[in-house]
Design a protein around this motif. Structure first.
Motif, PDB file in Angstrom:
ATOM      1  N   GLY A 176       0.782  -1.237   0.000  1.00 49.36           N
ATOM      2  CA  GLY A 176       0.000   0.000   0.000  1.00 49.36           C
ATOM      3  C   GLY A 176       0.812   1.284   0.000  1.00 49.36           C
ATOM      4  N   PHE A 177       2.140   1.179  -0.096  1.00 51.73           N
ATOM      5  CA  PHE A 177       2.955   2.397  -0.136  1.00 51.73           C
ATOM      6  C   PHE A 177       2.895   3.018  -1.528  1.00 51.73           C
ATOM      7  CE2 PHE A 177       4.639   0.177   3.540  1.00 51.73           C
ATOM      8  CZ  PHE A 177       4.848   1.206   4.441  1.00 51.73           C
ATOM      9  N   THR A 178       3.051   4.355  -1.575  1.00 53.54           N
ATOM     10  CA  THR A 178       3.049   5.062  -2.857  1.00 53.54           C
ATOM     11  C   THR A 178       4.414   5.728  -3.072  1.00 53.54           C
ATOM     12  OG1 THR A 178       2.194   7.048  -1.810  1.00 53.54           O
ATOM     13  CG2 THR A 178       0.564   5.550  -2.748  1.00 53.54           C
ATOM     14  N   ASN A 179       4.561   6.395  -4.213  1.00 50.40           N
ATOM     15  CA  ASN A 179       5.814   7.095  -4.552  1.00 50.40           C
ATOM     16  C   ASN A 179       7.022   6.179  -4.351  1.00 50.40           C
ATOM     17  OD1 ASN A 179       3.778   9.147  -3.561  1.00 50.40           O
ATOM     18  ND2 ASN A 179       5.275  10.501  -4.516  1.00 50.40           N
ATOM     19  N   VAL A 180       6.870   4.928  -4.702  1.00 50.71           N
ATOM     20  CA  VAL A 180       7.949   3.962  -4.443  1.00 50.71           C
ATOM     21  C   VAL A 180       9.075   4.186  -5.451  1.00 50.71           C
ATOM     22  CG1 VAL A 180       8.526   1.510  -4.403  1.00 50.71           C
ATOM     23  CG2 VAL A 180       6.347   2.288  -3.463  1.00 50.71           C
ATOM     24  N   ARG A 181      10.295   4.281  -4.929  1.00 46.69           N
ATOM     25  CA  ARG A 181      11.435   4.504  -5.811  1.00 46.69           C
ATOM     26  C   ARG A 181      12.672   3.779  -5.291  1.00 46.69           C
ATOM     27  NH1 ARG A 181      12.552   9.164  -2.372  1.00 46.69           N
ATOM     28  NH2 ARG A 181      14.805   9.490  -2.391  1.00 46.69           N
ATOM     29  N   MET A 182      13.642   3.632  -6.184  1.00 47.20           N
ATOM     30  CA  MET A 182      14.865   2.915  -5.800  1.00 47.20           C
ATOM     31  C   MET A 182      16.071   3.839  -5.952  1.00 47.20           C
ATOM     32  SD  MET A 182      16.515  -0.721  -7.120  1.00 47.20           S
ATOM     33  CE  MET A 182      15.569  -0.783  -8.575  1.00 47.20           C
ATOM     34  N   GLU A 183      16.946   3.804  -4.968  1.00 50.73           N
ATOM     35  CA  GLU A 183      18.231   4.518  -5.034  1.00 50.73           C
ATOM     36  C   GLU A 183      19.335   3.470  -4.980  1.00 50.73           C
ATOM     37  OE1 GLU A 183      18.780   7.889  -5.045  1.00 50.73           O
ATOM     38  OE2 GLU A 183      16.686   8.527  -4.834  1.00 50.73           O
ATOM     39  N   ILE A 184      20.402   3.725  -5.728  1.00 55.76           N
ATOM     40  CA  ILE A 184      21.508   2.756  -5.758  1.00 55.76           C
ATOM     41  C   ILE A 184      22.792   3.488  -5.425  1.00 55.76           C
ATOM     42  CG2 ILE A 184      22.816   1.146  -7.221  1.00 55.76           C
ATOM     43  CD1 ILE A 184      20.150   1.014  -8.910  1.00 55.76           C
ATOM     44  N   LYS A 185      23.605   2.913  -4.556  1.00 55.77           N
ATOM     45  CA  LYS A 185      24.899   3.529  -4.235  1.00 55.77           C
ATOM     46  C   LYS A 185      26.002   2.521  -4.505  1.00 55.77           C
ATOM     47  CE  LYS A 185      27.303   5.937  -0.483  1.00 55.77           C
ATOM     48  NZ  LYS A 185      27.917   7.029  -1.214  1.00 55.77           N
ATOM     49  N   SER A 186      26.931   2.941  -5.324  1.00 55.47           N
ATOM     50  CA  SER A 186      28.061   2.079  -5.634  1.00 55.47           C
ATOM     51  C   SER A 186      28.931   1.944  -4.380  1.00 55.47           C
ATOM     52  CB  SER A 186      28.833   2.727  -6.776  1.00 55.47           C
ATOM     53  OG  SER A 186      29.927   1.937  -7.080  1.00 55.47           O
ATOM     54  N   MET A 187      29.165   0.706  -3.962  1.00 53.81           N
ATOM     55  CA  MET A 187      29.979   0.442  -2.770  1.00 53.81           C
ATOM     56  C   MET A 187      30.805  -0.802  -3.011  1.00 53.81           C
ATOM     57  SD  MET A 187      27.604   0.946   0.583  1.00 53.81           S
ATOM     58  CE  MET A 187      26.535   2.356   0.714  1.00 53.81           C
ATOM     59  N   LYS A 188      31.800  -1.004  -2.171  1.00 51.99           N
ATOM     60  CA  LYS A 188      32.598  -2.227  -2.225  1.00 51.99           C
ATOM     61  C   LYS A 188      32.101  -3.192  -1.157  1.00 51.99           C
ATOM     62  CE  LYS A 188      35.604  -0.858  -5.338  1.00 51.99           C
ATOM     63  NZ  LYS A 188      35.382  -1.249  -6.677  1.00 51.99           N
ATOM     64  N   PRO A 189      31.998  -4.495  -1.376  1.00 51.44           N
ATOM     65  CA  PRO A 189      32.306  -5.178  -2.627  1.00 51.44           C
ATOM     66  C   PRO A 189      31.141  -5.184  -3.610  1.00 51.44           C
ATOM     67  CG  PRO A 189      31.738  -6.787  -0.945  1.00 51.44           C
ATOM     68  CD  PRO A 189      31.641  -5.426  -0.298  1.00 51.44           C
ATOM     69  N   VAL A 190      29.974  -4.706  -3.185  1.00 50.05           N
ATOM     70  CA  VAL A 190      28.818  -4.720  -4.076  1.00 50.05           C
ATOM     71  C   VAL A 190      27.934  -3.515  -3.745  1.00 50.05           C
ATOM     72  CG1 VAL A 190      27.461  -6.238  -2.557  1.00 50.05           C
ATOM     73  CG2 VAL A 190      26.939  -6.203  -4.970  1.00 50.05           C
ATOM     74  N   ALA A 191      27.157  -3.066  -4.723  1.00 50.73           N
ATOM     75  CA  ALA A 191      26.304  -1.889  -4.531  1.00 50.73           C
ATOM     76  C   ALA A 191      25.272  -2.112  -3.434  1.00 50.73           C
ATOM     77  CB  ALA A 191      25.593  -1.564  -5.840  1.00 50.73           C
ATOM     78  N   SER A 192      24.867  -1.009  -2.796  1.00 54.37           N
ATOM     79  CA  SER A 192      23.722  -1.038  -1.879  1.00 54.37           C
ATOM     80  C   SER A 192      22.516  -0.477  -2.609  1.00 54.37           C
ATOM     81  CB  SER A 192      23.993  -0.173  -0.649  1.00 54.37           C
ATOM     82  OG  SER A 192      24.853  -0.823   0.231  1.00 54.37           O
ATOM     83  N   VAL A 193      21.366  -1.022  -2.307  1.00 53.34           N
ATOM     84  CA  VAL A 193      20.121  -0.587  -2.916  1.00 53.34           C
ATOM     85  C   VAL A 193      19.167  -0.180  -1.800  1.00 53.34           C
ATOM     86  CG1 VAL A 193      18.117  -1.388  -4.210  1.00 53.34           C
ATOM     87  CG2 VAL A 193      20.386  -2.082  -4.913  1.00 53.34           C
ATOM     88  N   CYS A 194      18.584   1.008  -1.950  1.00 51.91           N
ATOM     89  CA  CYS A 194      17.593   1.446  -0.963  1.00 51.91           C
ATOM     90  C   CYS A 194      16.290   1.721  -1.709  1.00 51.91           C
ATOM     91  CB  CYS A 194      18.061   2.713  -0.245  1.00 51.91           C
ATOM     92  SG  CYS A 194      16.863   3.310   0.965  1.00 51.91           S
ATOM     93  N   VAL A 195      15.210   1.131  -1.197  1.00 51.70           N
ATOM     94  CA  VAL A 195      13.893   1.329  -1.792  1.00 51.70           C
ATOM     95  C   VAL A 195      13.070   2.144  -0.798  1.00 51.70           C
ATOM     96  CG1 VAL A 195      11.815   0.092  -2.423  1.00 51.70           C
ATOM     97  CG2 VAL A 195      14.013  -0.702  -3.244  1.00 51.70           C
ATOM     98  N   LEU A 196      12.485   3.238  -1.312  1.00 55.95           N
ATOM     99  CA  LEU A 196      11.717   4.115  -0.423  1.00 55.95           C
ATOM    100  C   LEU A 196      10.256   4.163  -0.856  1.00 55.95           C
ATOM    101  CD1 LEU A 196      14.654   6.087  -1.039  1.00 55.95           C
ATOM    102  CD2 LEU A 196      13.812   6.548   1.248  1.00 55.95           C
ATOM    103  N   GLY A 197       9.368   4.331   0.117  1.00 58.03           N
ATOM    104  CA  GLY A 197       7.951   4.459  -0.186  1.00 58.03           C
ATOM    105  C   GLY A 197       7.303   5.382   0.824  1.00 58.03           C
ATOM    106  N   MET A 198       6.141   5.911   0.448  1.00 54.46           N
ATOM    107  CA  MET A 198       5.446   6.862   1.317  1.00 54.46           C
ATOM    108  C   MET A 198       4.072   6.321   1.687  1.00 54.46           C
ATOM    109  SD  MET A 198       4.549  10.786   0.461  1.00 54.46           S
ATOM    110  CE  MET A 198       6.207  11.379   0.510  1.00 54.46           C
ATOM    111  N   LYS A 199       3.638   6.615   2.920  1.00 50.57           N
ATOM    112  CA  LYS A 199       2.268   6.234   3.296  1.00 50.57           C
ATOM    113  C   LYS A 199       1.315   7.284   2.765  1.00 50.57           C
ATOM    114  CE  LYS A 199      -0.947   5.389   7.005  1.00 50.57           C
ATOM    115  NZ  LYS A 199      -1.194   4.814   8.308  1.00 50.57           N
TER     116      LYS A 199
END
Ligand SMILES: C[S@@+](CC[C@H](N)C(=O)[O-])C[C@H]1O[C@@H](n2cnc3c(N)ncnc32)[C@H](O)[C@@H]1O
Length: 199
Positions: A176-199
């Motif tokens: 049920g979250f809206t405005n869902v988006r993904m951010e990616i940050k290049s890191m070692k040894p592998v990228a981090s992914v953050c997914v955000l959503g709004m109520k």
């Protein structure tokens, strides 16, 4: 369980000597993605924040510094992590600004406050029913509140990290979250992914 198998057991519920080592690794290796996730949440001084799977309590400590007029709640099902996080955050707990719970996110209670921000870092793929849990989290957030789910998978590629990100976006949308988006940050040894959503 699926992706759960990809994670080492000790990171799912640290206990005993190996759990202590896992906790140390989280402290040493986790700070960059924790700081990044917190920066994406635009934390305000009076925010009420919930963290799921706080591990040794590094994010809780950073969050409590950013919210002098706020309130931080954390839940983790590892007795060992509960003790380590309590030790790290003792002063803020005594001041009544941090409330650490020992328990499974599947049994998250209804709180007498509504949360402005919710975060969970490298934890979601240990949850048995992520969408059901996220639906409950949605209920206990303020309208306009923001959730951030971050993952940096072990022994995987950046592509795989993005794949997990898309899976988490589906979870948030189905809950049920809206405005869902993904951010990616290049890191070692592998990228981090953050997914955000709004109520
Ligand atoms: C890999 S550690 C990450 C810890 C911390 N978020 C970090 O990034 O350093 C995963 C944490 O989630 C907790 N956890 C996993 N499944 C959980 C569940 N179902 N309920 C509560 N805590 C859980 C584990 O005990 C562990 O402390």
């Amino acid at each position: 369980m699926g992706i759960f198998k990809k994670f080492e057991r000790q990171f799912g519920k640290p206990q005993g000597l190996l759990g202590r080592i896992a906790g140390k690794l989280m402290e040493l290796k986790g700070t960059e993605k924790i700081e990044w996730t917190i920066s994406l949440l635009d934390i305000q001084k009076d925010d009420k924040v919930l963290e799921i799977g706080y591990g040794p309590g590094v994010a809780i400590e950073l969050l409590s510094k950013l919210t002098p007029n706020g309130y931080i709640v954390g839940i983790d099902h590892s007795d060992l992590m509960f003790k380590q996080a309590q030790k790290r955050n003792l002063a803020a707990i005594k001041e009544g600004r941090v409330d650490l719970r020992l328990g499974d996110v599947a049994n998250l209670p209804l709180f007498d406050i509504a949360f402005d921000k919710v975060l969970s870092i490298n934890t979601i793929f240990f949850w048995e029913n992520p969408v059901e849990i996220l639906k409950h989290i949605h209920r206990i957030m303020k309208p306009g509140g923001v959730i951030a789910l971050t993952i940096q998978p072990f022994n995987e590629t950046d592509e795989k990290a993005k794949e997990y990100g898309h899976q988490m976006m589906n979870y948030l949308e189905n809950a049920g979250f809206t405005n869902v988006r993904m951010e990616i940050k290049s890191m070692k040894p592998v990228a981090s992914v953050c997914v955000l959503g709004m109520k």
